[in-house]
Design an enzyme around this catalytic site. Structure first.
Site, PDB file in Angstrom:
ATOM      1  N   LYS A 118       0.830  -1.209   0.000  1.00 47.15           N
ATOM      2  CA  LYS A 118       0.000   0.000   0.000  1.00 47.15           C
ATOM      3  C   LYS A 118       0.864   1.259   0.000  1.00 47.15           C
ATOM      4  CE  LYS A 118      -3.668  -2.137   2.757  1.00 47.15           C
ATOM      5  NZ  LYS A 118      -4.615  -2.650   1.797  1.00 47.15           N
ATOM      6  N   LYS A 160      -2.518   1.000   8.978  1.00 44.75           N
ATOM      7  CA  LYS A 160      -2.686  -0.109   8.036  1.00 44.75           C
ATOM      8  C   LYS A 160      -1.372  -0.833   7.848  1.00 44.75           C
ATOM      9  CE  LYS A 160      -6.126   1.833   4.898  1.00 44.75           C
ATOM     10  NZ  LYS A 160      -6.394   2.115   3.471  1.00 44.75           N
ATOM     11  N   GLY A 166      -7.601  -7.878   3.122  1.00 43.63           N
ATOM     12  CA  GLY A 166      -8.663  -8.512   3.898  1.00 43.63           C
ATOM     13  C   GLY A 166      -8.895  -7.857   5.252  1.00 43.63           C
ATOM     14  N   GLY A 167      -8.534  -6.576   5.339  1.00 37.85           N
ATOM     15  CA  GLY A 167      -8.801  -5.851   6.577  1.00 37.85           C
ATOM     16  C   GLY A 167      -7.881  -6.224   7.735  1.00 37.85           C
ATOM     17  N   HIS A 210     -16.971   3.193   0.625  1.00 38.30           N
ATOM     18  CA  HIS A 210     -15.956   2.531  -0.181  1.00 38.30           C
ATOM     19  C   HIS A 210     -16.510   2.474  -1.604  1.00 38.30           C
ATOM     20  CE1 HIS A 210     -12.952  -0.787  -1.068  1.00 38.30           C
ATOM     21  NE2 HIS A 210     -13.772  -0.815  -2.106  1.00 38.30           N
ATOM     22  N   HIS A 237     -13.970  -4.329   8.331  1.00 36.04           N
ATOM     23  CA  HIS A 237     -13.333  -3.776   7.127  1.00 36.04           C
ATOM     24  C   HIS A 237     -13.387  -4.718   5.941  1.00 36.04           C
ATOM     25  CE1 HIS A 237     -11.941  -0.578   9.699  1.00 36.04           C
ATOM     26  NE2 HIS A 237     -11.298  -1.426  10.464  1.00 36.04           N
ATOM     27  N   GLU A 277      -9.356   1.225  -5.718  1.00 35.49           N
ATOM     28  CA  GLU A 277     -10.267   1.469  -4.600  1.00 35.49           C
ATOM     29  C   GLU A 277     -10.103   2.885  -4.052  1.00 35.49           C
ATOM     30  OE1 GLU A 277     -11.028  -2.959  -2.841  1.00 35.49           O
ATOM     31  OE2 GLU A 277      -9.583  -1.742  -1.742  1.00 35.49           O
ATOM     32  N   ARG A 294      -6.292  -8.008  -9.614  1.00 35.49           N
ATOM     33  CA  ARG A 294      -6.927  -9.305  -9.889  1.00 35.49           C
ATOM     34  C   ARG A 294      -8.417  -9.092 -10.114  1.00 35.49           C
ATOM     35  NH1 ARG A 294      -9.664  -9.199  -5.152  1.00 35.49           N
ATOM     36  NH2 ARG A 294      -8.488  -8.459  -3.356  1.00 35.49           N
TER      37      ARG A 294
HETATM   38  P1  ADP Z   1      -7.491  -4.228   2.796  1.00 34.69           P
HETATM   39  O1  ADP Z   1      -6.463  -4.298   1.717  1.00 34.69           O
HETATM   40  O2  ADP Z   1      -7.073  -4.902   4.070  1.00 34.69           O
HETATM   41  O3  ADP Z   1      -8.844  -4.626   2.320  1.00 34.69           O
HETATM   42  P2  ADP Z   1      -8.088  -1.415   2.397  1.00 34.69           P
HETATM   43  O4  ADP Z   1      -7.055  -0.372   2.373  1.00 34.69           O
HETATM   44  O5  ADP Z   1      -8.648  -1.835   1.091  1.00 34.69           O
HETATM   45  O6  ADP Z   1      -7.546  -2.667   3.220  1.00 34.69           O
HETATM   46  O7  ADP Z   1      -9.261  -0.935   3.330  1.00 34.69           O
HETATM   47  C1  ADP Z   1     -10.306  -1.794   3.701  1.00 34.69           C
HETATM   48  C2  ADP Z   1     -11.470  -0.973   4.213  1.00 34.69           C
HETATM   49  O8  ADP Z   1     -11.090  -0.183   5.323  1.00 34.69           O
HETATM   50  C3  ADP Z   1     -12.023   0.007   3.239  1.00 34.69           C
HETATM   51  O9  ADP Z   1     -12.952  -0.580   2.384  1.00 34.69           O
HETATM   52  C4  ADP Z   1     -12.674   1.023   4.144  1.00 34.69           C
HETATM   53  O10 ADP Z   1     -13.908   0.572   4.623  1.00 34.69           O
HETATM   54  C5  ADP Z   1     -11.753   1.066   5.292  1.00 34.69           C
HETATM   55  N1  ADP Z   1     -10.765   2.149   5.123  1.00 34.69           N
HETATM   56  C6  ADP Z   1      -9.566   2.077   4.517  1.00 34.69           C
HETATM   57  N2  ADP Z   1      -8.935   3.231   4.583  1.00 34.69           N
HETATM   58  C7  ADP Z   1      -9.744   4.075   5.237  1.00 34.69           C
HETATM   59  C8  ADP Z   1      -9.630   5.451   5.658  1.00 34.69           C
HETATM   60  N3  ADP Z   1      -8.545   6.150   5.429  1.00 34.69           N
HETATM   61  N4  ADP Z   1     -10.664   5.990   6.327  1.00 34.69           N
HETATM   62  C9  ADP Z   1     -11.757   5.285   6.605  1.00 34.69           C
HETATM   63  N5  ADP Z   1     -11.903   4.004   6.257  1.00 34.69           N
HETATM   64  C10 ADP Z   1     -10.915   3.394   5.591  1.00 34.69           C
END
Ligand code: ADP
Length: 660
Positions: A118, A160, A166-167, A210, A237, A277, A294
């Site tokens: 990321k 993060k 996967g959250g 999202h 998430h 995303e 993917r």
């Molecule tokens: P992963 O790769 O683990 O799925 P993501 O970066 O795609 O992580 O984020 C997963 C979810 O977390 C997003 O869909 C959103 O709901 C929440 N999220 C991510 N970043 C933010 C942020 N900066 N503020 C609020 N929610 C966030």
């Protein structure tokens, strides 16, 4: 051009089945791979050829890249599609395929690698002029540096894992005192899950949505977007409902987000299918969060509104064909919404559940409904893989209609034997605020109490009535040994038959009385219902309960009875009414399991009998049923005479134990 004639699917479950479906439609032979846990899985049977990989753990099977490439070579597959999860975003695997001349269906290993972290993704997005969430993605990973950046970003802050997915490894930090614990926790989780403890910080945007953009690029420099998907309904998430178009995106915003996604795609020289995303803040600003290199779980939503087959397009792109359309050719039709059916318990923090699927049934005729399932009746849901069982996707002209259709489908689906989020999803779809288009990523968390409230007295009562009459009928129609009768189905001739049952967390005592013909009076949960039994077949009842006729599907496994009707599903468990002492004492007496005629008495008072010996023949609905002794004993009394009509529960014969 490198035409693909045979494709190996390095995955399992619904996505493997779905990829095989497209291959079949376009004449590409398929090879499935499987683990010890999946010997009889649907994806294995769907493919033309299958190769065993190894033991059930993901590491020894679907993540075992060496074995998978060997399987492709052995079957002379030209290409590998890895679906989502497992090896789908593994750059080394994509490289290993290329090295042996196998086409990896996906972007270049370089693009996968660049977007795998990321931190790198944020940099590329910023370079492409796409806004990222204010945050920190620097090299100094010390707690002191992270703390300092948190304070300058301002709470709430989201930590993060750079390598995350996967959250996992995410923590929301709302105050200074939470900082160190959250940093340490996120780092540990990141190291454990991804072998990489690098963290980044982002401003946590409250009540955001999202929204993601599907992109598609070919090897000739063409790159388009296929509009957005709104995946704001999440728990932990992780998405569970996805739809397109987003109720929060108008044409102008769509064009801007689409252009942002395309510019990131171009910066990566992206080929094949990918997803950019974004977080869409309540104030209408959007921010890049990551690229998934993917096919996404939720891709069917896009397929349904565009009429395109993304897997087919992925294959064509991998073959070297140019995209068959330009951006201006693309348009959407109607609204699509997907629900992910998981083996998990919404009432227990959405923890995964395991078990065997004893019933899997959806009525036919639901137009515009797509089901991508990786399970079927008999599937065993274990602990080795992702607990997603299936996706239900509804397409209709408008959002309201699509939601209604999906809600109806969810209610109609009978899936028994494993705890799922089915009822939770149905409630979510029926939630008014969601219906109005006001969802955000903490919507589920904020409405949890209401969404996990499974109270439904009408469903409870109807299910209990169906259960009582089901047991009544099945004991009556089986050529039952006495032992078929549960100890709780008891013998007081002056009382109606009754059962002690467990329904969810509550105990429910159910008693019933045969009124006449096919009419019964059933008392359950402090109410008496008039029930008419119109049809009975194993696993199926047609009942009128207080004037409303419905069909019930019943699946009996051990002490458990799964009841499904248009009202929903309930699991009912038989409880012993009188624990052991009583049960033993009562085995010596035999009551009538049904209303019937005593056709023949086969024993006399004083006669010794062995367990299983026939004692008496009952006749009902032109069927004879032999009543047999449950235990060894001596016939003590015979309470009925040949030709006598008895009600259910009437005492027929008592046995004394041999030594008394
Ligand atoms: P992963 O790769 O683990 O799925 P993501 O970066 O795609 O992580 O984020 C997963 C979810 O977390 C997003 O869909 C959103 O709901 C929440 N999220 C991510 N970043 C933010 C942020 N900066 N503020 C609020 N929610 C966030």
């Amino acid at each position: 051009m490198t035409p693909i004639r045979k494709l190996l699917i390095a995955n399992r479950g619904e996505i493997a089945v779905r990829i095989i479906r497209t291959c079949r439609q376009i004449g590409i032979a398929t090879v499935a791979v499987y683990s010890d846990a999946d010997v009889t899985a649907p994806h294995v049977r769907a493919a033309d050829e299958t190769v065993h990989l190894g033991a059930a753990t993901a590491k020894e099977s679907y993540l075992n890249s060496t074995r998978i490439i060997e399987a492709a070579q052995k079957t002379k597959a030209d290409a590998i599609h890895s679906g989502y999860g497992f090896l789908s975003e593994n750059a080394e695997f994509a490289e290993a395929c290329a090295q042996v001349g196998i086409t990896f269906i996906g972007p270049s290993p370089q693009a996968i690698r660049q977007m795998g972290l990321k931190i790198a993704g944020r940099k590329i997005a910023a370079e492409a002029g796409v806004p990222t969430v204010p945050g920190y993605n620097g090299d100094d990973q010390s707690n002191a540096a992270l703390r300092e950046h948190m304070l300058s970003i301002g709470f709430p802050v989201l930590i993060k894992a750079s390598a995350g997915g996967g959250g996992k490894g995410m923590r929301v930090v709302r105050s200074e005192r939470e900082m160190d614990d959250a940093i340490d926790g996120a780092r540990r989780e990141a190291e454990k899950s991804f072998g990489d403890g690098a963290l980044l910080l982002e401003k946590y945007i409250e009540h955001a949505r999202h929204v993601e953009i599907q992109i598609l690029g070919d090897a000739h420099g063409n790159l388009v977007h296929l509009f957005e998907r709104d995946c704001s309904l999440q728990r932990r998430h992780q998405k569970i409902i996805e739809e397109s178009p987003s109720p929060a995106v108008n044409a102008e915003l769509r064009a801007r987000m689409g252009a942002a996604a395309v510019s990131i795609g171009n910066a990566l020289q992206y080929t094949n299918a990918g997803t950019v995303e974004f977080i869409l803040a309540p104030n209408g600003e959007f921010y890049f969060i990551e690229v998934n290199t993917r096919l996404q779980v939720e891709h069917p939503v896009t397929e349904m509104i565009t009429g395109l087959d993304l897997v087919k397009l992925q294959i064509e792109i991998a073959e070297g064909k140019p995209l068959p359309f330009a951006q201006a050719d693309l348009q959407t039709n109607g609204h699509a919404i997907e629900a992910r059916l998981y083996a998990e318990d919404p009432n227990n923090d959405f923890l995964p559940a395991t078990g065997t699927i004893h019933d899997w049934f959806l009525p036919e005729g639901l137009d515009g409904l797509r089901i991508d399932a990786g399970v079927e009746q008999g599937s065993v849901i274990g602990i080795n893989y992702d607990p997603m069982l299936a996706k239900l996707i509804a397409h209709a002209a408008t959002r309201d209609e699509a939601i209604r259709k999906l809600g109806y489908a969810l209610k109609s689906l009978s899936i028994q034997g494993v705890t799922t989020n089915q009822e939770f999803l149905a409630r979510l779809l029926g939630q008014a605020e969601f219906g109005n288009g006001n969802a955000h990523t903490s919507f589920i968390a904020e409405h949890l109490a209401e969404l996990t409230n499974t109270e439904d007295v009408e469903l409870d009562r109807a299910s209990l009535v169906a259960a009582a009459l089901y047991w009544q009928k099945s004991w009556q129609s089986s050529d039952a040994l006495m032992t078929h009768l549960p100890p709780s189905y008891r013998n007081n001739p002056y009382r109606n038959p009754s059962l002690n049952l467990q329904l969810g967390k509550q105990e429910a005592f159910v008693s019933w009385r045969h009124v006449a013909g096919d009419h019964f009076e059933v008392t359950a949960l402090d109410a008496t219902a008039q029930a008419q039994l119109l049809a009975f077949d194993s696993g199926y009842l047609r009942l009128v309960i207080d004037g409303v006729q419905r069909s019930f599907r019943l699946t009996e496994i051990g002490e458990q009875l799964y009841v499904h009707s248009s009202l929903g599903s309930r699991t009912i468990t038989r409880l012993p009414r009188h624990p052991e002492v009583q049960a033993a004492a009562e085995q010596g007496s035999m009551t009538s399991p049904m209303p019937g005629l005593v056709a023949k008495i086969l024993v006399a008072v004083g006669q010794p009998v062995k367990a299983g010996d026939p004692l008496l023949i009952l006749e009902a609905m032109k069927m004879e049923q032999t009543m047999r002794a449950a235990v060894d004993g001596i016939v003590e009394t015979i309470r009925v005479a040949e030709g006598e009509v008895v009600g259910p529960g009437a005492m027929l014969i008592t046995l004394a134990s041999p030594q008394s």
